[in-house]
Enzyme design. Structure first.
Site, short mmCIF file in Angstrom:
data_model
loop_
_atom_site.label_atom_id
_atom_site.label_comp_id
_atom_site.label_asym_id
_atom_site.label_seq_id
_atom_site.Cartn_x
_atom_site.Cartn_y
_atom_site.Cartn_z
N ARG A 174 0.92 -1.15 0.00
CA ARG A 174 0.02 -0.04 -0.04
C ARG A 174 0.86 1.37 -0.07
NH1 ARG A 174 -2.27 -3.59 -1.21
NH2 ARG A 174 -4.23 -4.28 -0.35
N SER A 224 -11.05 -0.38 3.69
CA SER A 224 -10.27 -0.61 5.13
C SER A 224 -9.61 0.81 5.38
CB SER A 224 -9.37 -1.67 4.92
OG SER A 224 -10.00 -2.87 4.61
N GLU A 314 -4.51 3.57 6.04
CA GLU A 314 -4.44 3.41 4.67
C GLU A 314 -4.94 4.59 3.91
OE1 GLU A 314 -5.33 -0.50 3.15
OE2 GLU A 314 -6.08 0.43 1.20
C1 LIG Z 1 -15.68 -0.45 -0.90
C2 LIG Z 1 -14.27 -0.21 -1.16
C3 LIG Z 1 -13.40 -1.25 -1.12
C4 LIG Z 1 -12.08 -0.98 -1.32
N1 LIG Z 1 -11.23 -2.14 -1.51
C5 LIG Z 1 -10.01 -1.94 -1.70
C6 LIG Z 1 -8.90 -3.11 -1.95
O1 LIG Z 1 -9.52 -4.19 -1.85
N2 LIG Z 1 -7.75 -2.86 -1.88
C7 LIG Z 1 -7.17 -1.79 -2.18
O2 LIG Z 1 -5.97 -1.62 -2.20
N3 LIG Z 1 -7.97 -0.66 -1.91
C8 LIG Z 1 -9.20 -0.67 -1.68
N4 LIG Z 1 -10.06 0.58 -1.54
C9 LIG Z 1 -9.43 1.75 -1.25
C10 LIG Z 1 -9.43 2.48 -2.76
O3 LIG Z 1 -10.43 1.85 -3.51
C11 LIG Z 1 -7.98 2.22 -3.34
O4 LIG Z 1 -7.17 3.09 -2.54
C12 LIG Z 1 -8.08 3.19 -4.86
O5 LIG Z 1 -7.00 2.64 -5.55
C13 LIG Z 1 -7.89 4.60 -4.73
O6 LIG Z 1 -8.27 5.13 -5.85
P1 LIG Z 1 -9.02 6.55 -6.21
O7 LIG Z 1 -8.88 6.90 -7.53
O8 LIG Z 1 -10.54 6.64 -5.56
O9 LIG Z 1 -8.12 7.46 -5.36
P2 LIG Z 1 -8.66 8.62 -4.41
O10 LIG Z 1 -9.43 8.18 -3.39
O11 LIG Z 1 -9.25 9.73 -5.17
O12 LIG Z 1 -7.28 9.40 -4.07
C14 LIG Z 1 -6.51 8.36 -3.12
C15 LIG Z 1 -5.10 9.30 -2.96
O13 LIG Z 1 -4.31 9.08 -4.41
C16 LIG Z 1 -3.82 10.36 -4.74
N5 LIG Z 1 -4.15 10.22 -6.26
C17 LIG Z 1 -5.22 9.83 -7.11
N6 LIG Z 1 -4.85 10.03 -8.22
C18 LIG Z 1 -3.74 10.34 -8.70
C19 LIG Z 1 -2.86 10.58 -9.68
N7 LIG Z 1 -3.21 10.58 -11.04
N8 LIG Z 1 -1.82 11.15 -9.47
C20 LIG Z 1 -1.19 11.29 -8.07
N9 LIG Z 1 -1.72 11.13 -7.03
C21 LIG Z 1 -3.19 10.61 -7.14
C22 LIG Z 1 -4.93 11.37 -4.38
O14 LIG Z 1 -4.11 12.75 -4.30
C23 LIG Z 1 -5.12 10.75 -2.84
O15 LIG Z 1 -3.83 11.09 -1.91
C24 LIG Z 1 -11.43 0.41 -1.45
C25 LIG Z 1 -12.26 1.42 -1.07
C26 LIG Z 1 -13.78 1.06 -1.07
C27 LIG Z 1 -14.46 2.49 -1.06
#
Ligand SMILES: Cc1cc2nc3c(=O)[nH]c(=O)nc-3n(C[C@H](O)[C@H](O)[C@H](O)COP(=O)(O)OP(=O)(O)OC[C@H]3O[C@@H](n4cnc5c(N)ncnc54)[C@H](O)[C@@H]3O)c2cc1C
Length: 324
Positions: A174, A224, A314
């Site tokens: 992570r 999580s 996380e």
């Molecule tokens: C129901 C649910 C289940 C989940 N299950 C998992 C799982 O099984 N495994 C797991 O690893 N995660 C899980 N997650 C967490 C989440 O989905 C992941 O961390 C996902 O990869 C975040 O992507 P996002 O685009 O939504 O990022 P965001 O939430 O929009 O941003 C998260 C971070 O990433 C940065 N960021 C986003 N895009 C960029 C970019 N292009 N360049 C630089 N920085 C950037 C943002 O600034 C921020 O700091 C889950 C979340 C939910 C709601």
């Protein structure tokens, strides 16, 4: 022409559905627009933050006194890298380049449809490719970095394009270099092997079914909340306090320590910890970031007292003090 909006409610952009207003908000759909948005922020002296699907964010009730840039730069392209050998002993590989605003599930579907193996277990992880690379997202023994070759970025200090190869991305559980520096992830390239379409689709579909039990449709959460603990990183004294049966795949799930600390089913205001999973904090409707933060802090402290370990979030905290 970019459309900047004022006082945009960030709860509309997070899966937790919590977060006060952003002073300014803009959606971008090309690299040119991204640069324009960053230049705007710099001219206005505003801090800025790029977000994807908002699925890993806890945003303060006060919001963000800066510019939120929502990344919708999407697209997937493929190139055949190596054909199979004449004897058919080696499977052909394909290079797949993906723009960072692409929804991760769209990429998984695309790869499954094309019979390209290596992303199928990421089915159901919400958010974008950029967010997944940022946090090295993973599930069911697979991570986004497993078959990643390179990442194209924009250095926000000088607005130059810079490339990172997999081994310079500092991928860990992570985590990646992108959590520690000033780059916007623009695109990632993967090398994927050909496999059977039906078996890949079945694997993804089985995972989606399992995930729907833990995360029922419509659940308001950021996934999580705390990171699991990597056993290899834990001092012996700490490990001696943790029952060995709690260790799964070399990690101590934060959820099992939280459970021991009594977190299951606990609540504060509109925030409830799932009664089936102590690392899952849910907004029941009117939850606030303050309640979420205080509830998480309370149980992180209890875990610290009981097991002498510090749980690290996380989830990214926006405009909130560090939890520890
Ligand atoms: C129901 C649910 C289940 C989940 N299950 C998992 C799982 O099984 N495994 C797991 O690893 N995660 C899980 N997650 C967490 C989440 O989905 C992941 O961390 C996902 O990869 C975040 O992507 P996002 O685009 O939504 O990022 P965001 O939430 O929009 O941003 C998260 C971070 O990433 C940065 N960021 C986003 N895009 C960029 C970019 N292009 N360049 C630089 N920085 C950037 C943002 O600034 C921020 O700091 C889950 C979340 C939910 C709601």
């Amino acid at each position: 022409m970019l459309k900047f909006q004022d006082r945009y409610p960030l709860k509309n952009l997070t899966t937790l559905q919590i977060g006060g207003p952003a002073k300014k908000f803009v959606i971008i759909s090309s690299e040119k627009e991204l640069i324009e948005a960053i230049k705007f922020a710099k001219q206005q002296n505003l801090p800025f933050l790029i977000i994807g699907g908002g699925s890993n964010l806890l945003v303060s009730d006060e919001g963000f006194e800066g510019l939120i840039i929502k990344n919708e730069i999407t697209g997937i392209s493929t190139f055949q890298e190596s054909p199979s050998t004449s004897l058919g002993t080696r499977k052909p590989t394909w290079k797949v380049s993906v723009k960072s605003g692409t929804v991760l599930q769209d990429l998984v579907n695309f790869a499954d449809e094309k019979g390209l193996s290596g992303l199928q277990d990421l089915a159901g992880i919400p958010g974008t490719l950029g967010g997944a690379v940022f946090g090295n997202a993973g599930a069911y023994g697979q991570t986004i970095s497993d078959h990643l070759v390179s990442v194209k970025t924009l250095n926000i200090n000088n607005l130059a394009i810079e490339q990172f190869s997999n081994n310079t991305c500092q991928f860990e559980y992570r985590s990646s270099i992108f959590k520690k520096n000033h780059y916007v992830i623009l695109e990632a390239t993967f090398l994927l092997k050909k496999n059977g379409v039906e078996s890949l689709k079945e694997e993804s579909s089985n995972i989606l079914t399992k995930r729907a039990v833990k995360y029922p449709p419509g659940i308001k959460c950021p996934g999580s909340f705390f990171k699991n603990l990597v056993v290899a990183d834990l001092p012996k004294e700490v490990l001696s306090k943790i029952p060995p049966e709690k260790i799964v795949y070399g990690k101590v799930p934060a959820g099992s320590l939280l459970e021991e600390a009594g977190a299951r089913g606990a609540s504060l205001g509109g925030i409830e910890i799932a009664d089936y999973h102590a690392n899952l904090f849910i907004n029941k409707g009117e939850g606030t970031a303050k309640d979420f933060y205080n509830l998480a802090k309370k149980y992180a402290l209890k875990v610290k007292e009981k097991f002498v370990v510090t749980l690290e979030p996380e989830v990214q905290l926006i405009n909130l003090p560090p939890l520890n």
